[in-house]
Write a protein that holds these residues in place. Structure first.
Motif, mmCIF file in Angstrom:
data_model
loop_
_atom_site.group_PDB
_atom_site.id
_atom_site.type_symbol
_atom_site.label_atom_id
_atom_site.label_comp_id
_atom_site.label_asym_id
_atom_site.label_seq_id
_atom_site.Cartn_x
_atom_site.Cartn_y
_atom_site.Cartn_z
ATOM 1 N N ILE A 261 -17.658 -42.116 0.443
ATOM 2 C CA ILE A 261 -16.760 -43.156 -0.058
ATOM 3 C C ILE A 261 -16.639 -44.282 0.974
ATOM 4 O O ILE A 261 -16.709 -45.469 0.635
ATOM 5 N N ILE B 186 -12.831 -49.427 -4.146
ATOM 6 C CA ILE B 186 -13.130 -48.256 -4.971
ATOM 7 C C ILE B 186 -11.801 -47.798 -5.555
ATOM 8 O O ILE B 186 -10.823 -47.598 -4.828
ATOM 9 N N ASN C 235 -16.158 -49.766 -9.169
ATOM 10 C CA ASN C 235 -16.424 -48.408 -8.726
ATOM 11 C C ASN C 235 -15.184 -47.546 -8.945
ATOM 12 O O ASN C 235 -14.142 -47.803 -8.349
ATOM 13 N N ARG D 207 -13.708 -43.547 -9.008
ATOM 14 C CA ARG D 207 -13.964 -42.159 -8.607
ATOM 15 C C ARG D 207 -12.680 -41.353 -8.781
ATOM 16 O O ARG D 207 -11.577 -41.902 -8.668
ATOM 17 N N CYS E 214 -17.736 -48.197 0.472
ATOM 18 C CA CYS E 214 -16.812 -49.321 0.683
ATOM 19 C C CYS E 214 -17.439 -50.375 1.582
ATOM 20 O O CYS E 214 -17.376 -51.572 1.306
#
Length: 88
Positions: free
Chosen positions: A16, A27, A2, A4, A20
């Protein structure tokens, strides 16, 4: 994996944080297109830390075994591993 942009944590903190917890995976946050930070929930971090500690201990035991230094009985090892697994 992941990934971002770092702005996502400011703009979408709850999203977020939920991601998680749901994925139990880190992430990766980027800044200007490059890697910058890794974010994960506390449970995942605790699990990872315990696993790293266990690996270090197992490596130390293996190094001792190879060097011919003291060891333990199978029953002692079994009890120790049961305790470690119970902690994780």
């Amino acid at each position: 994996m992941n990934i971002r942009p770092s702005a996502a944590i400011r703009q979408n903190y709850n999203e977020i944080a939920d991601l998680c917890r749901k994925t139990a995976a880190p992430i990766f946050l980027t800044k200007n297109g490059g890697g910058n930070l890794v974010d994960m929930d506390i449970e995942t971090d605790n699990r990872r830390e315990k696993m790293l500690k266990l690996r270090e201990e197992l490596l130390a035991v293996e190094e001792d075994r190879i060097a011919g230094r003291g060891g333990c009985t199978l029953d002692e090892l079994d009890a120790y591993l049961d305790n470690v697994i119970a902690e994780v």
